[in-house]
Scaffold this motif. Structure first.
Motif, PDB file in Angstrom:
ATOM      1  N   CYS B  24       2.357  -4.251  56.396  1.00 53.94           N
ATOM      2  CA  CYS B  24       3.467  -4.401  55.510  1.00 53.94           C
ATOM      3  C   CYS B  24       2.949  -5.065  54.497  1.00 53.94           C
ATOM      4  CB  CYS B  24       4.516  -5.145  56.667  1.00 53.94           C
ATOM      5  SG  CYS B  24       5.867  -6.036  55.717  1.00 53.94           S
ATOM      6  N   PRO B  25       3.423  -4.714  53.395  1.00 56.86           N
ATOM      7  CA  PRO B  25       3.093  -5.120  52.094  1.00 56.86           C
ATOM      8  C   PRO B  25       3.778  -6.670  51.962  1.00 56.86           C
ATOM      9  CG  PRO B  25       4.278  -3.306  51.695  1.00 56.86           C
ATOM     10  CD  PRO B  25       4.046  -3.387  52.949  1.00 56.86           C
ATOM     11  N   VAL B  26       5.106  -6.845  52.354  1.00 57.39           N
ATOM     12  CA  VAL B  26       5.585  -8.030  52.088  1.00 57.39           C
ATOM     13  C   VAL B  26       5.264  -9.105  52.947  1.00 57.39           C
ATOM     14  CG1 VAL B  26       7.842  -8.904  52.488  1.00 57.39           C
ATOM     15  CG2 VAL B  26       7.823  -6.897  51.366  1.00 57.39           C
ATOM     16  N   PHE B  33       8.803 -13.622  55.510  1.00 57.13           N
ATOM     17  CA  PHE B  33       9.312 -12.346  56.258  1.00 57.13           C
ATOM     18  C   PHE B  33       8.184 -12.100  57.345  1.00 57.13           C
ATOM     19  CE2 PHE B  33       8.861  -7.833  56.978  1.00 57.13           C
ATOM     20  CZ  PHE B  33      10.039  -7.385  57.200  1.00 57.13           C
ATOM     21  N   PRO B  36       7.300  -6.459  60.312  1.00 57.16           N
ATOM     22  CA  PRO B  36       7.966  -5.435  60.977  1.00 57.16           C
ATOM     23  C   PRO B  36       8.161  -5.583  62.607  1.00 57.16           C
ATOM     24  CG  PRO B  36       6.110  -4.658  59.564  1.00 57.16           C
ATOM     25  CD  PRO B  36       6.097  -6.181  59.553  1.00 57.16           C
ATOM     26  N   CYS B  61      12.921  -7.362  54.203  1.00 59.64           N
ATOM     27  CA  CYS B  61      12.338  -6.409  54.511  1.00 59.64           C
ATOM     28  C   CYS B  61      12.816  -5.355  53.094  1.00 59.64           C
ATOM     29  CB  CYS B  61      12.926  -5.340  55.588  1.00 59.64           C
ATOM     30  SG  CYS B  61      12.138  -3.665  55.734  1.00 59.64           S
ATOM     31  N   SER B  62      11.637  -4.755  52.554  1.00 64.09           N
ATOM     32  CA  SER B  62      12.131  -4.233  51.355  1.00 64.09           C
ATOM     33  C   SER B  62      12.375  -2.797  51.579  1.00 64.09           C
ATOM     34  CB  SER B  62      10.720  -4.379  50.257  1.00 64.09           C
ATOM     35  OG  SER B  62       9.734  -3.292  50.713  1.00 64.09           O
ATOM     36  N   GLY B  63      12.057  -2.140  52.752  1.00 64.95           N
ATOM     37  CA  GLY B  63      12.686  -0.793  53.070  1.00 64.95           C
ATOM     38  C   GLY B  63      11.467   0.099  52.584  1.00 64.95           C
ATOM     39  N   CYS B  64      10.223  -0.271  52.387  1.00 67.13           N
ATOM     40  CA  CYS B  64       9.131   0.750  51.692  1.00 67.13           C
ATOM     41  C   CYS B  64       8.817   1.583  52.704  1.00 67.13           C
ATOM     42  CB  CYS B  64       8.060  -0.259  51.139  1.00 67.13           C
ATOM     43  SG  CYS B  64       7.241  -1.027  52.667  1.00 67.13           S
ATOM     44  N   ARG B  65       9.028   1.338  54.096  1.00 68.21           N
ATOM     45  CA  ARG B  65       8.597   2.367  55.109  1.00 68.21           C
ATOM     46  C   ARG B  65       7.081   2.375  55.402  1.00 68.21           C
ATOM     47  NH1 ARG B  65      11.902   7.477  56.952  1.00 68.21           N
ATOM     48  NH2 ARG B  65      13.942   6.781  56.126  1.00 68.21           N
ATOM     49  N   VAL B  66       6.387   1.533  54.991  1.00 69.06           N
ATOM     50  CA  VAL B  66       5.046   1.553  55.102  1.00 69.06           C
ATOM     51  C   VAL B  66       4.713   1.300  56.596  1.00 69.06           C
ATOM     52  CG1 VAL B  66       2.868   0.179  54.783  1.00 69.06           C
ATOM     53  CG2 VAL B  66       4.277   0.822  52.823  1.00 69.06           C
ATOM     54  N   CYS B  67       5.660   0.712  57.187  1.00 72.66           N
ATOM     55  CA  CYS B  67       5.317   0.439  58.627  1.00 72.66           C
ATOM     56  C   CYS B  67       5.585   1.555  59.454  1.00 72.66           C
ATOM     57  CB  CYS B  67       6.270  -0.802  59.363  1.00 72.66           C
ATOM     58  SG  CYS B  67       8.255  -0.400  58.551  1.00 72.66           S
ATOM     59  N   ALA B  78      11.695   0.763  59.801  1.00 73.14           N
ATOM     60  CA  ALA B  78      12.397   0.435  58.614  1.00 73.14           C
ATOM     61  C   ALA B  78      13.783   0.826  58.965  1.00 73.14           C
ATOM     62  CB  ALA B  78      11.849   1.209  57.425  1.00 73.14           C
ATOM     63  N   ASN B  81      15.511  -1.814  60.729  1.00 73.25           N
ATOM     64  CA  ASN B  81      15.810  -2.982  59.788  1.00 73.25           C
ATOM     65  C   ASN B  81      16.984  -2.759  58.990  1.00 73.25           C
ATOM     66  OD1 ASN B  81      13.273  -3.921  61.055  1.00 73.25           O
ATOM     67  ND2 ASN B  81      12.136  -3.813  59.111  1.00 73.25           N
TER      68      ASN B  81
HETATM   69  S1  SF4 Z   1       9.829  -1.272  55.564  1.00 72.60           S
HETATM   70 FE1  SF4 Z   1       8.408  -2.188  57.036  1.00 72.60          FE
HETATM   71  S2  SF4 Z   1       6.600  -2.257  55.674  1.00 72.60           S
HETATM   72 FE2  SF4 Z   1       8.101  -2.131  54.279  1.00 72.60          FE
HETATM   73  S3  SF4 Z   1       8.756  -4.402  53.893  1.00 72.60           S
HETATM   74 FE3  SF4 Z   1      10.147  -3.414  55.511  1.00 72.60          FE
HETATM   75  S4  SF4 Z   1       8.935  -4.070  57.601  1.00 72.60           S
HETATM   76 FE4  SF4 Z   1       7.592  -4.360  55.798  1.00 72.60          FE
END
Ligand code: SF4
Ligand code: SF4
Lengths: 432, 495
Positions: B24-26, B33, B36, B61-67, B78, B81
């Motif tokens: 998770c980049p955040v 934070f 995830p 959570c930025s919602g980037c979906r990397v997780c 995501a 979240n």
């Molecule tokens: S979507 Fe997942 S990876 Fe992206 S900020 Fe939220 S928890 Fe972290």
């Protein structure tokens, strides 16, 4: 053998309208050690490769060392004996050349990242775990080697240090267990240097912090004080000493503290495991491999014992993939590559291949958790011929252009036998 | 048999491996934070409808979906979240700032047009930014796009009146037709090739039907085509019956979904998209549409988001019912139409599904054309090396890197691929006062990569990512479709 058969396919014509980037020679399914090795090996042989996976592979749960076989002395000799005794064992299938090739590939990828793996397949090394037990392995990163049992035995007093904020790593426990094995170990907790972070010190976060010179300098000064006081010659620290520059971090700590530093693998997520995966991913990208994560392979189709197409789940619709060759590296039961269906049968998850299991469902588990023979279920895997092509229950080849590699293979129990990484790199490296 | 688990069962799949937290980049840059695993599958156990939300750190959570991308067991973190945030909003209401910035189409409408220069001027004044920062909570350094005097739709309408576009006349592209016929006789080899491909394509289901969908719209009125001049290099697509450029009486229609950013701030992206599609003989339709609703989803305003999505479904249904594909240049808009809106908002009607099934990211569509041998290859060589960042929202489509696949067909063009997971901005996330610094820290690896490339231009599909990249690095950015239009030598800029 089926290489020449393929050479006759209309690849030449196809190349004319070839979609430079959309046609692959090989698609590897699975991003663990076996899949990454296979992708690298094939790209190095000039193939166009796509690596497709659900997510990150099991490297991130493993120690980051390379286990070849749990043998008292000489793993390579023990492997030869094992292969002679069990001709169906993956080691017997691939032979020593593939193991050497795979190890060389892995070592060179790691060296390129400035993170050399040291040791040799002819020698068993023993390194402390996060419980203070000694675990046999063969190749270890430079950042761990000072913790090898022979060195510990030869050296002076030993300090095991950690941070209270790092969960699941208890220096007193490690030191106590090392003492019972005769090593003069003491433990201490270090003070977390100031940073913008107040909480949530995961191994990953600490690894990032250790890459900052000021942070590691602070830790080094604390260690130096302990060394002055206790005369320690070696210090064991949790394996969180940097993600991309671990060797630099360890060297800096050694220089300031005047002691030899070694990392001890932590429970997951494993930073040393990630370093291996990163090194192989980096090498693969440089060799032109496309890597696509987050993609679940849901089924495949083909004809005449050739797998032609697979489909992966994507937003709104499935994505179709074509290739000439396929490598299935989806892992065993622990890696999520083998699952039990509601009816009780075991299935390989990506292509639905039948799984060879030595026992009936009611015999999957041994009554004793730590039974020396292990649980029969962990022997389950996909049966193959000598070219690692999958076989059905009747022993017939299912696909001539599919290879099964890594922990998905039957006739071995990689964790119990202590050969997880060895099987992964050897079978991953094998040519089809 | 190997499908990722559905949203409501997803959390049971979690094996607590923390791979998501490591990626998770955040969580990597902020301890506000916890990551995830914690806010997703773990905290979900404590969330019950009608009970107070136990912990609001999920808002970071930025919602980037990397997780999602790295989770080995397919937990839809995501999405969990996003729903958790909506639960907070349902409980406490939408803060004014979030209400405002989530309404991107309204903001676009208010800023673009004749008043644009004034709006741009006022919004860039230090006192305005200061007020927005301290009173509204929009960070005073956050990148703001420039509103345009001429919106994309205004340009489309003008073009229609002038009869220059394909909108009304379809593509009676006669010149192209003849070109194709000539090619047909020349290229027998290719045709056999294509027959093979054809059989393969039958498996393809929807993909195939979209590529070959004959026009079922009313026959277009005829005006001679002027849109794209015939090019010197003969195109390499085959005169396959299903090809839209084939000498069929009229072209296949296709719907372009422009999204808020193209409409108000970057009409040239839409113009490039139209130029490339028309170059392939498509009749590009731009029916009424509104915001895809993603900014509303990511700010937890599900009520408004549902309204936005259902309105789009209403607008586009007539087209997708005829099998006409919808393509978009904004990867987040297309992801929302395909998956985010149906899944997160729980909209699963047949109409919603039909729209999802017909929606494509533009480069995904072009790659399908290429796979079917129907992508034109009349590129002029471009001896350039450019950095390309695939937005996190594009990776969430889970279709690989269509831009890389298509652009690498351009002779001479080299793309260097960004290793970064996310640029940080994540739509409206990085402009919020309390999150700006996090977003800039998240983007740092990307910014370093772009600076180190030494290039004066970077490519990225998502508008907010482009603004963030340019804001942080000073390097100019383009949508890859602009580059493709240039490679085809198409003029697409407003004159
Ligand atoms: S979507 Fe997942 S990876 Fe992206 S900020 Fe939220 S928890 Fe972290
Ligand atoms: S990566 Fe997936 S399985 Fe692992 S902790 Fe995160 S959500 Fe759970």
């Amino acid at each position: 053998m089926f290489r020449c058969f393929l050479a006759g396919r209309p690849t030449k014509n196809r190349a004319k309208i070839a979609q430079k980037n959309m046609e692959y020679d090989t698609i590897v399914i699975g991003a663990g050690l076996a899949g990454l090795t296979a992708a690298n090996a094939r790209a190095a042989r000039g193939e166009r490769v796509l690596l497709l996976a659900k997510g990150h592979g099991a490297c991130q749960w493993a120690s980051g060392c390379v286990d070849l076989l749990d043998a008292p002395e000489h793993p390579l000799a023990a492997i030869a004996q094992l292969a002679a005794k069990h001709p169906l064992h993956p080691y017997a299938r691939v032979g020593p050349a593939a193991l050497h090739g795979g190890l060389k590939l892995l070592q060179s990828a790691c060296s390129k990242m400035g993170y050399p793996l040291v040791g040799s397949p002819t020698q068993t090394l023993r390194l402390p775990t996060a419980l203070g037990a000694l675990r046999p392995t063969s190749l270890v990163p430079l950042t761990m080697v000072a913790g090898e049992a022979r060195q510990l035995a030869a050296g002076g007093p030993l300090l095991i240090a950690g941070f209270r904020a790092l969960r699941d790593f208890f220096p007193p426990l490690i030191a106590a267990n090392l003492r019972t094995q005769g090593f003069p170990a003491t433990s201490c907790y270090l003070t977390m240097p100031n940073s913008e972070r107040q909480r949530d010190f995961t191994p990953m976060n600490l690894a990032h912090l250790f890459e900052r010179p000021a942070f590691r300098e602070n830790v080094a000064q604390q260690l130096r004080a302990h060394v002055r006081q206790g005369g320690y010659t070696r210090i064991g620290l949790p394996a969180v000493l940097g993600l991309h520059h671990a060797v630099t971090v360890v060297q800096a700590l050694q220089q300031t503290s005047n002691a030899l530093i070694f990392e001890i693998p932590t429970p997951p997520t494993s930073i040393p495991g990630m370093r291996l995966a990163h090194a192989l991913e980096q090498a693969a990208r440089q060799a032109g491999v496309h890597i696509q994560l987050g993609s679940w392979v849901v089924r495949g189709s083909g004809s005449q014992k050739r797998l032609e197409t697979i489909y992966s789940a994507a937003a709104a619709r499935e994505q179709r993939h074509h290739a000439q060759h396929w490598v299935l590296a989806t892992g065993g039961i622990l890696g999520g590559g083998i699952r039990r269906e509601p009816q009780g049968a075991l299935r390989e998850t990506a292509l639905g291949l039948p799984v060879h299991s030595p026992s009936q469902a009611n015999e999957w588990f041994h009554p004793h958790l730590f039974a020396p023979g292990g649980h029969p279920i962990f022997q389950a895997g996909i049966a193959t011929d000598q070219h690692l092509r999958p076989l059905d229950a009747a022993g017939q080849i299912m696909y001539t252009n599919v290879m099964i590699v890594g922990s998905a293979l039957a006739h071995c129990d990689p964790l119990r036998e202590g050969c997880r990484e060895g099987i992964a790199v050897a079978t991953g490296y094998k040519e089809s | 048999m190997n499908h990722p688990p559905p949203l409501n069962q997803g959390l049971d799949q979690c094996i607590k491996c923390n791979i998501c937290t490591s990626a998770c980049p955040v969580a990597a840059v902020s301890d506000r934070f916890p990551g995830p695993k914690y806010v997703g599958p773990q905290a979900q156990r404590f969330r019950r409808e009608g009970q107070p939300v136990p912990d609001d750190s999920v808002d970071y959570c930025s919602g980037c979906r990397v997780c999602n991308e790295v989770c080995p067991t397919g937990v839809p973190i995501a999405q969990l979240n996003a729903r958790a945030r909506a639960q907070i909003v349902a409980e406490r209401g939408v803060p004014l700032r979030n209400w405002l910035i989530a309404r991107t189409d309204m903001i676009g409408r208010l800023s673009a047009g004749p008043q644009a220069p004034l709006v741009n001027f006022v919004l860039r004044l230090a006192p305005t930014r200061w007020l927005a920062h301290y009173i509204l909570g929009i960070h005073r350094h956050a990148p703001l796009p420039l509103a345009r005097r001429h919106t994309f739709r205004a340009w489309v309408a003008e073009r229609r009146v002038q009869g220059t576009g394909n909108r009304e006349q379809g593509t009676g592209n006669r010149e192209q037709g003849t070109e194709n016929r000539e090619q047909g006789t020349e290229n027998r080899e290719q045709r056999t090739e294509n027959r093979e491909q054809g059989t393969e394509n039958r498996e393809q289901g929807t993909e195939k039907s979209v590529l070959s969908s004959p026009s079922r719209l009313t026959p277009p009125t005829s005006t001679p085509p002027t849109s794209t001049p015939p090019t010197s290099t003969p195109p390499t697509f085959s005169p396959h019956a299903s090809s839209p450029h084939a000498s069929s009486p009229h072209a296949s229609p296709i719907v372009y979904f422009h999204g808020c950013a193209t409409q108000a701030y970057e009409p040239h992206v839409g113009q490039a998209a139209l130029a490339v599609l028309e170059h392939h003989g498509y009749e590009v339709l731009v029916p009424p549409q509104n915001c895809c609703g993603l900014p509303l989803i990511s700010n937890g305003d599900f009520v408004a988001a549902r309204r936005a999505h259902l309105t789009n479904v209403r607008h586009l249904l007539a087209y997708v019912r005829q099998g006409i594909p919808v393509v978009g240049t904004s990867t987040s808009c297309t992801l929302t139409l395909k998956e985010e809106a149906p899944e997160i908002l729980g909209l699963h009607s047949a109409d919603v599904q039909l729209l999802a099934a017909h929606t494509y990211d533009l480069f995904e569509f072009l790659r399908l054309l290429a796979e079917a041998g129907q992508l034109r290859r009349d590129f002029r060589p471009m001896a350039r090396q450019l950095p390309y960042h695939i937005p996190c929202q594009y990776r969430a489509h889970r279709i690989g890197q269509p831009v890389v696949d298509v652009l690498s067909l351009i002779p001479g063009l080299q793309l260097s691929l960004s290793p970064a997971a996310c640029c940080g901005i994540a739509g409206t996330y990085g402009i919020k006062r309390e999150k700006y610094a996090i977003a800039m820290a998240v983007g740092q690896p990307l910014f370093n990569f772009i600076r180190q490339s030494g290039s004066d231009l970077a490519l990225c599909d998502s508008e907010t990512c482009r603004w963030q990249i340019s804001h942080a690095t000073g390097v100019a950015t383009k949508h890859p479709i602009e580059l493709l239009a240039e490679a085809y030598n198409l003029s697409y800029y407003q004159s």
